[in-house]
Structure formats: C-alpha cells, structure tokens
Design a protein around this motif. Structure first.
Motif, mmCIF file in Angstrom:
data_model
loop_
_atom_site.group_PDB
_atom_site.id
_atom_site.type_symbol
_atom_site.label_atom_id
_atom_site.label_comp_id
_atom_site.label_asym_id
_atom_site.label_seq_id
_atom_site.Cartn_x
_atom_site.Cartn_y
_atom_site.Cartn_z
ATOM 1 N N GLY A 65 0.795 -1.223 0.000
ATOM 2 C CA GLY A 65 0.000 0.000 0.000
ATOM 3 C C GLY A 65 0.827 1.272 0.000
ATOM 4 O O GLY A 65 0.285 2.364 0.148
ATOM 5 N N VAL A 66 2.142 1.147 -0.173
ATOM 6 C CA VAL A 66 3.019 2.314 -0.139
ATOM 7 C C VAL A 66 3.422 2.693 -1.558
ATOM 8 O O VAL A 66 4.025 1.893 -2.270
ATOM 9 N N SER A 67 3.104 3.931 -1.960
ATOM 10 C CA SER A 67 3.535 4.429 -3.280
ATOM 11 C C SER A 67 5.051 4.425 -3.347
ATOM 12 O O SER A 67 5.707 4.796 -2.375
ATOM 13 N N PRO A 68 5.620 4.047 -4.496
ATOM 14 C CA PRO A 68 7.081 3.985 -4.610
ATOM 15 C C PRO A 68 7.751 5.360 -4.640
ATOM 16 O O PRO A 68 8.943 5.474 -4.418
ATOM 17 N N ASP A 69 6.988 6.414 -4.894
ATOM 18 C CA ASP A 69 7.558 7.748 -5.078
ATOM 19 C C ASP A 69 7.406 8.653 -3.863
ATOM 20 O O ASP A 69 7.360 9.869 -3.980
ATOM 21 N N LEU A 70 7.367 8.100 -2.643
ATOM 22 C CA LEU A 70 7.192 8.905 -1.448
ATOM 23 C C LEU A 70 8.536 9.438 -0.946
ATOM 24 O O LEU A 70 9.389 8.680 -0.507
ATOM 25 N N VAL A 71 8.709 10.748 -1.043
ATOM 26 C CA VAL A 71 9.896 11.419 -0.514
ATOM 27 C C VAL A 71 9.423 12.554 0.387
ATOM 28 O O VAL A 71 8.247 12.941 0.353
ATOM 29 N N MET A 72 10.332 13.074 1.198
ATOM 30 C CA MET A 72 9.979 14.134 2.130
ATOM 31 C C MET A 72 9.269 15.285 1.407
ATOM 32 O O MET A 72 9.725 15.739 0.364
ATOM 33 N N GLY A 73 8.130 15.699 1.951
ATOM 34 C CA GLY A 73 7.369 16.809 1.384
ATOM 35 C C GLY A 73 6.286 16.411 0.400
ATOM 36 O O GLY A 73 5.475 17.248 -0.004
ATOM 37 N N THR A 74 6.234 15.147 -0.004
ATOM 38 C CA THR A 74 5.223 14.691 -0.956
ATOM 39 C C THR A 74 3.837 14.746 -0.327
ATOM 40 O O THR A 74 3.613 14.145 0.721
ATOM 41 N N PRO A 75 2.881 15.480 -0.928
ATOM 42 C CA PRO A 75 1.500 15.434 -0.429
ATOM 43 C C PRO A 75 0.934 14.035 -0.660
ATOM 44 O O PRO A 75 1.186 13.435 -1.711
ATOM 45 N N VAL A 76 0.199 13.521 0.324
ATOM 46 C CA VAL A 76 -0.319 12.159 0.215
ATOM 47 C C VAL A 76 -1.786 12.071 0.631
ATOM 48 O O VAL A 76 -2.299 12.919 1.352
ATOM 49 N N ALA A 77 -2.418 11.008 0.155
ATOM 50 C CA ALA A 77 -3.755 10.621 0.606
ATOM 51 C C ALA A 77 -3.586 9.365 1.443
ATOM 52 O O ALA A 77 -2.761 8.504 1.129
ATOM 53 N N LEU A 78 -4.372 9.263 2.501
ATOM 54 C CA LEU A 78 -4.334 8.100 3.391
ATOM 55 C C LEU A 78 -5.627 7.328 3.228
ATOM 56 O O LEU A 78 -6.707 7.887 3.388
ATOM 57 N N THR A 79 -5.529 6.054 2.893
ATOM 58 C CA THR A 79 -6.695 5.210 2.684
ATOM 59 C C THR A 79 -6.991 4.418 3.942
ATOM 60 O O THR A 79 -6.113 3.747 4.474
ATOM 61 N N SER A 80 -8.229 4.529 4.417
ATOM 62 C CA SER A 80 -8.718 3.757 5.573
ATOM 63 C C SER A 80 -7.825 3.901 6.795
ATOM 64 O O SER A 80 -7.440 2.910 7.420
ATOM 65 N N LEU A 81 -7.527 5.149 7.167
ATOM 66 C CA LEU A 81 -6.718 5.406 8.359
ATOM 67 C C LEU A 81 -7.531 5.131 9.617
ATOM 68 O O LEU A 81 -8.671 5.588 9.743
ATOM 69 N N VAL A 82 -6.942 4.372 10.540
ATOM 70 C CA VAL A 82 -7.578 4.101 11.834
ATOM 71 C C VAL A 82 -6.576 4.349 12.953
ATOM 72 O O VAL A 82 -5.361 4.219 12.771
ATOM 73 N N ALA A 83 -7.114 4.718 14.101
ATOM 74 C CA ALA A 83 -6.321 4.870 15.315
ATOM 75 C C ALA A 83 -6.657 3.705 16.232
ATOM 76 O O ALA A 83 -7.819 3.305 16.328
ATOM 77 N N ARG A 84 -5.629 3.156 16.874
ATOM 78 C CA ARG A 84 -5.831 2.023 17.778
ATOM 79 C C ARG A 84 -5.171 2.336 19.117
ATOM 80 O O ARG A 84 -3.945 2.456 19.198
ATOM 81 N N PRO A 85 -5.974 2.459 20.181
ATOM 82 C CA PRO A 85 -5.368 2.645 21.507
ATOM 83 C C PRO A 85 -4.638 1.362 21.919
ATOM 84 O O PRO A 85 -5.080 0.266 21.582
ATOM 85 N N TRP A 86 -3.501 1.497 22.630
ATOM 86 C CA TRP A 86 -2.765 0.327 23.102
ATOM 87 C C TRP A 86 -2.270 0.579 24.523
ATOM 88 O O TRP A 86 -2.169 1.722 24.970
#
Length: 112
Positions: A65-86
């Motif tokens: 699920g990680v785009s190959p072109d991710l470098v610092m500063g790249t604007p991104v979209a997050l698909t199905s982001l969830v937070a999980r307390p631990w």
C-alpha cells in the motif's frame, strides 16, 4: 482490538520521513508482517496539518500500500486510516498510547 476511523478530508498530509521497513526484531533484522495477510509492514512518518496545528504521526502500512515515489514533502492521501489505543506493561511500568494504521499511502503529486 478497538479501531477508531480517522477522517483526513479537512487535513493536509505530507511525507515527513520516507517509508522504512517496520522491524519485529531489530537484533535479528526480522521485518514485521501483517498477522492476517502476511504482507511485510512499513512505517511512514507524515506531517498532519489541520486547523493551524501540525503533528508528525507514524503510520503502519502494508508494503503493497506504499507508493514507490514517497519522498519528504510529498503530499499524500491516506486510505482507511484508523487509530488504535494500546497499553502494555514492561518491567512493572505501564505504558499506553495510540498507533495509526492505513491500508495505503498514495502520492498526490501532479494533483491540485
């Protein structure tokens, strides 16, 4: 485990640190894998900006699920982001926090 969906539609999200393999055991070099699919896991630090506040958040994402072109500063979209307390206990010390997981982190380069 309880999961809380995170709405990112009103936020600006960009890569703060490029993706890295998530380690299950740093000494042996064992890479963490998804328990259900067996996919290798990556971590991506993103800058999450909303309502004038900015935070760096570390996401866990399957390698597929990680785009190959991710470098610092790249604007991104997050698909199905969830937070999980631990919460855990180690050597008598209780620790707790929130982890974040997404199905995909996709570069928005060329859009907007």
């Amino acid at each position: 485990m309880r999961q809380i969906p995170v709405d990112t539609t009103a936020a600006t999200v960009m890569v703060a640190q490029p993706p890295q393999k998530k380690m299950a055991d740093r000494q042996s070099g064992l890479v963490a894998t998804d328990r259900e699919t067996g996919a290798a896991l990556m971590t991506v630090d993103v800058l999450f900006v909303m309502d004038g506040n900015a935070d760096v958040v570390t996401l866990t994402v399957p390698e597929t699920g990680v785009s190959p072109d991710l470098v610092m500063g790249t604007p991104v979209a997050l698909t199905s982001l969830v937070a999980r307390p631990w919460e855990n206990e180690f050597n008598g010390q209780k620790r707790h926090g929130i982890s974040f997981r997404a199905v995909a982190v996709t570069a928005l380069t060329g859009k907007g």
